[in-house]
Design a protein around this motif. Sequence first.
Motif, short mmCIF file in Angstrom:
data_model
loop_
_atom_site.label_atom_id
_atom_site.label_comp_id
_atom_site.label_asym_id
_atom_site.label_seq_id
_atom_site.Cartn_x
_atom_site.Cartn_y
_atom_site.Cartn_z
N UNK A 15 0.79 -1.08 -0.23
CA UNK A 15 -0.12 -0.16 -0.02
C UNK A 15 0.90 1.38 0.08
N UNK A 16 2.12 1.24 0.54
CA UNK A 16 2.85 2.51 0.58
C UNK A 16 3.95 2.35 -0.56
N UNK A 17 4.44 1.12 -0.85
CA UNK A 17 5.35 1.15 -1.92
C UNK A 17 4.87 -0.14 -2.79
N UNK A 18 4.02 0.29 -3.85
CA UNK A 18 3.36 -0.71 -4.66
C UNK A 18 4.45 -1.75 -5.27
N UNK A 19 5.67 -1.23 -5.59
CA UNK A 19 6.38 -2.31 -6.21
C UNK A 19 6.83 -3.40 -5.44
N UNK A 20 6.47 -3.17 -4.14
CA UNK A 20 6.78 -4.43 -3.16
C UNK A 20 5.83 -5.45 -3.18
N UNK A 21 4.55 -5.13 -4.11
CA UNK A 21 3.43 -6.09 -4.00
C UNK A 21 3.42 -7.03 -5.04
N UNK A 22 4.45 -6.92 -6.12
CA UNK A 22 4.18 -7.71 -7.47
C UNK A 22 5.05 -8.95 -7.20
N UNK A 23 4.65 -10.15 -7.74
CA UNK A 23 5.32 -11.22 -7.43
C UNK A 23 4.63 -12.19 -8.63
N UNK A 24 5.66 -12.72 -9.32
CA UNK A 24 5.20 -13.62 -10.48
C UNK A 24 5.13 -14.89 -10.17
N UNK A 25 4.30 -15.86 -10.70
CA UNK A 25 3.99 -17.08 -10.40
C UNK A 25 5.36 -17.81 -10.50
N UNK A 26 6.03 -17.88 -11.58
CA UNK A 26 7.11 -18.42 -11.56
C UNK A 26 8.61 -17.46 -11.26
N UNK A 27 8.67 -16.49 -11.48
CA UNK A 27 9.69 -15.76 -11.07
C UNK A 27 9.56 -14.06 -11.21
N UNK A 28 10.26 -13.50 -10.69
CA UNK A 28 10.25 -11.85 -10.52
C UNK A 28 11.48 -11.46 -10.85
N UNK A 29 11.93 -10.70 -11.66
CA UNK A 29 13.28 -10.48 -12.22
C UNK A 29 13.21 -8.61 -12.24
N UNK A 30 14.15 -8.13 -11.40
CA UNK A 30 14.50 -6.75 -11.44
C UNK A 30 15.60 -6.59 -12.13
N UNK A 31 15.43 -5.82 -13.21
CA UNK A 31 16.55 -5.53 -14.09
C UNK A 31 16.81 -4.13 -13.91
#
Length: 256
Positions: free
Chosen positions: A222-238
């Motif tokens: 709610x405060x930092x929306x980027x913290x709330x995303x999570x892919x079902x297989x993987x999440x990659x920050x480039x």
Amino acid sequence: MTSERRVLVHHDLPALVGAVAARFITKMIDLLEEKPEVHIVLTGGGAGTGILTAINESDARDQVDWARVHIWWGDERWVAHDHADRNERHAREALLDHVALAPAHIHPFPAPGETADLETAADAHAATLKASASDGANVPVFDITFLGIGPDGHIASIFPESVGARVTDRSVIAVRNAPKPPPERLSLTFAAINGSDRIWLALSGVDKASALGLALAGAAPFEVPAAGVRGRRRTVFFVDSAAAAEVPAELISREY
């Protein structure tokens, strides 16, 4: 299903977009060998559009069977299809107009004049998503979802402490009074985004470092929306080296 989360750091923005474009083409070829169609969600912004441009300029671009690719967007500004602010326009100019996509496989958000109002547009796009899904789901399984992160930690048009950051029962929301122009937008929700197999977040610049650090540290979505995303297989920050300034070394290029 185990979900992986990784941070991959590149020297600068050109290196980042080139690496992501190459990775995307390779992954698309692999996916299209495994399944009849794939669904991709695009984002706007400098990094997002730069990646599409790099894909278009790649010698390997046409190794992808684009006729079997569906294109969606994570969010869109409530402006005409050809407006300079529109993510759709930037994507078409950078890549979509240059590859053999089936026109019916490009699924932009509605624009003004196509529905009665912004809320009706959100409902209409939710219905389009549901019609493309299977097994009673509200959205198709997105094979790759691209996202950017704003300096405030927003993703798509889900902004910190906004109503949209708490929506759990819809796939699409109407956004009014966005803190950056234009104020009216349409956006996928966390529920739709996190139905993706893979979420690829691309960001560069020292102004993104704090938001990235907070997202990786487990801040409240709610405060930092980027913290709330999570892919079902993987999440990659480039990320580039400037955006990685506040990422602990032990989190880089590792699953955690």
